[in-house]
Design an enzyme around this catalytic site. Structure first.
Site, short mmCIF file in Angstrom:
data_model
loop_
_atom_site.label_atom_id
_atom_site.label_comp_id
_atom_site.label_asym_id
_atom_site.label_seq_id
_atom_site.Cartn_x
_atom_site.Cartn_y
_atom_site.Cartn_z
N HIS A 140 0.85 -1.19 0.00
CA HIS A 140 0.00 0.00 0.00
C HIS A 140 0.88 1.24 0.00
O HIS A 140 2.04 1.19 0.40
CB HIS A 140 -0.99 0.01 1.17
N HIS A 199 7.41 1.62 11.13
CA HIS A 199 8.24 2.64 10.50
C HIS A 199 8.80 3.63 11.51
O HIS A 199 8.32 3.73 12.64
CB HIS A 199 7.48 3.37 9.39
N GLU A 216 4.06 12.74 14.21
CA GLU A 216 2.68 12.36 13.95
C GLU A 216 1.83 12.43 15.21
O GLU A 216 2.02 11.65 16.14
CB GLU A 216 2.63 10.92 13.40
N TYR A 234 -9.30 2.27 14.90
CA TYR A 234 -8.20 2.43 13.95
C TYR A 234 -7.57 1.05 13.74
O TYR A 234 -7.26 0.36 14.70
CB TYR A 234 -7.19 3.42 14.51
N HIS A 272 3.56 10.03 17.93
CA HIS A 272 4.75 9.29 17.51
C HIS A 272 5.68 10.30 16.89
O HIS A 272 5.49 10.75 15.76
CB HIS A 272 4.37 8.16 16.55
N HIS A 313 7.24 3.05 15.47
CA HIS A 313 5.87 2.69 15.85
C HIS A 313 5.27 1.83 14.75
O HIS A 313 5.88 1.60 13.72
CB HIS A 313 5.03 3.94 16.11
FE FE2 Z 1 3.36 6.70 11.57
#
Ligand code: FE2
Length: 454
Positions: free
Chosen positions: A310, A353, A359, A368, A383, A389
């Site tokens: 994705h 990542h 973020e 979520y 994050h 995370h």
């Molecule tokens: Fe992220």
């Protein structure tokens, strides 16, 4: 940015259409347009901006959101025709204190905290609290004095502003309601927003904020930098993501009230107040492109993977506030809305990542997919720059074994305020009872699967 002079499409937007509230307000549609609107017939001067005498004996006033000499595609100003000029809406200012509303730079390097953080929903106030008193800042980034950076806050209030007006000179404000509907009565008209919708107020615009329900809660992103705009779509082409026609700007509306008002101004992180003997929301007509607007996030048309893997979450950007560096946003406003997941032989949730961008996430409703537990509406997570995370242990195990048939991800709306600047946590956020002390434990059960064999 498309500049079109004229009213594009002045229509009555009926909120019943979305089944939300029996409340109708009028809006004009489009993003970045040059609109014109008048609350009284003939109030808008024709063919010029500043006649010797304006219709209805109004005062003409220009409100500039960019330097006069800014390039045409980012030059923003509006002409307001009002009962009194704004100099009559000022006076001797006195210092005010709203200690929980913070502005960057506000962090103390000696007491800096590093880590991944998450918060439970923040409580509603028990005492009578209006919008300004109900703002609690969680993170700040950059420096308001250099027009760089942002702040992420929660608002939570139970009292409408009736004789108080607020002006934020520091920032454009993005509202993301989570509980309750609110009405933003700005100098340039009224907007009604509910959970699932957003509103953006330009820097320096006066507003009264009212409740529709008994209480309201949501998120605010203050943008100290260049204005939010629509992201370029590149190879995606001319359609999808946030389409310009779905943005709504209010028609002119005004008060002619000669009763005491209190004007509160936020300026370089400090708050000031001055007393007025009238309402300053007295703009009878206006034209221009420095404007407030609202948008229903459910009209966002996601573009995503149809084969394998994705794209990065930037594919879900609704708005972006650019910086001087190409592709390096002061703020990206990103959502994770309802959508289909159809990719084959791939790990569908967000990948693990680390990111140079910082973020801040919130949840308007639902779950979520990377964090089915512990991240709930009205809460938040952070994050920060370069901190790892990703999915929690259960989410990883389930997604690794799931049958990859088409799945509709429904009833969910998460969002992210992502900044090029590290976001510093406020004292309130660090000491809040809502802070989850065990958040990092969500990754503690992640197993080592590697055994040296294919
Ligand atoms: Fe992220």
């Amino acid at each position: 940015m498309l500049i079109i002079f004229n009213v594009i499409f002045n229509y009555k937007f009926n909120l019943k259409f979305y089944g939300i509230w029996n409340m109708s307000l009028e809006y004009m549609t489009g993003f970045g347009n040059d609109f014109q609107t008048e609350a009284l017939p003939g109030a808008l001067p024709q063919g010029q901006n500043s006649p010797q005498i304006c219709p209805y004996k109004l005062y003409a006033e220009q409100l500039s959101g960019s330097p006069f000499t800014a390039p045409r595609n980012i030059n923003e100003r509006s002409w307001l025709y009002r009962i009194r000029p704004s100099v009559k809406h000022t006076g001797k200012y006195e210092k005010e204190s709203f200690p929980f509303w913070k502005t960057a730079p506000s962090h103390d390097p000696e007491n800096m905290s590093l880590g991944q953080f998450r918060w439970d929903p923040f409580p509603f106030p028990k005492e009578q609290t209006d919008f300004i008193s109900g703002v609690r800042t969680l993170t700040t980034a950059g420096d308001v004095n250099t027009h760089n950076g942002m702040a992420a806050s929660i608002y939570s209030f139970n009292k409408s502003m009736t004789s108080t007006v607020f002006t934020n000179s520091d920032a454009e404000m993005l509202f993301v309601p989570e509980t309750g509907s609110i009405v933003l009565f700005t100098e340039m008209g009224k907007m009604h927003i509910s959970p699932g919708e957003i509103a953006v107020l330009p820097r320096g615009m006066m507003v009264k904020i009212s409740l529709i329900d008994k209480f309201a809660r949501g998120y605010i992103c203050e943008n100290y930098g260049a204005k939010l705009t629509l992201p370029d779509r590149g190879p995606i082409g001319a359609n999808c993501l946030a389409n310009p026609r779905d943005f709504r700007t209010p028609v002119a509306a005004f008060e002619d009230i000669d009763e005491n008002h209190n004007s509160i101004v936020k300026w370089c992180g400090a708050f000031f107040s001055t007393s007025l003997k009238h309402s300053p929301l007295d703009v009878v007509a206006w034209h221009g492109n420095y404007i407030p607007y609202s948008y229903d996030l459910r009209t966002f048309s996601p573009v995503s993977a149809v084969s394998f893997d994705h794209p990065d979450p930037s594919i879900y950007s609704v708005l972006t506030a650019p910086s001087e560096s190409d592709g390096t946003a002061n703020i990206d406003f990103v959502i994770f809305p309802e959508r289909w997941a159809v990719a084959e032989h791939t790990f569908r949730p967000p990948w693990y990542h680390r990111n140079i961008m910082s973020e801040f996430m919130g949840l308007v409703y639902g779950q979520y997919d990377a964090k089915p537990e512990g991240f709930v509406p009205g809460g938040a997570s952070l994050h920060n720059m370069m901190l790892p995370h990703g999915p929690d242990a259960d989410a990883f195990e389930n997604a690794s074994k799931a049958e990859l048939k088409p799945v509709k991800i429904t009833n969910t709306l998460a969002f992210m305020f992502e900044s090029r600047f590290p976001q510093h946590i406020t004292k309130f956020a660090m000491e809040s009872d809502s802070l989850q002390s065990d958040y990092v434990e969500c990754w503690s059960e992640i197993k080592k699967h590697f055994d040296g064999k294919l």
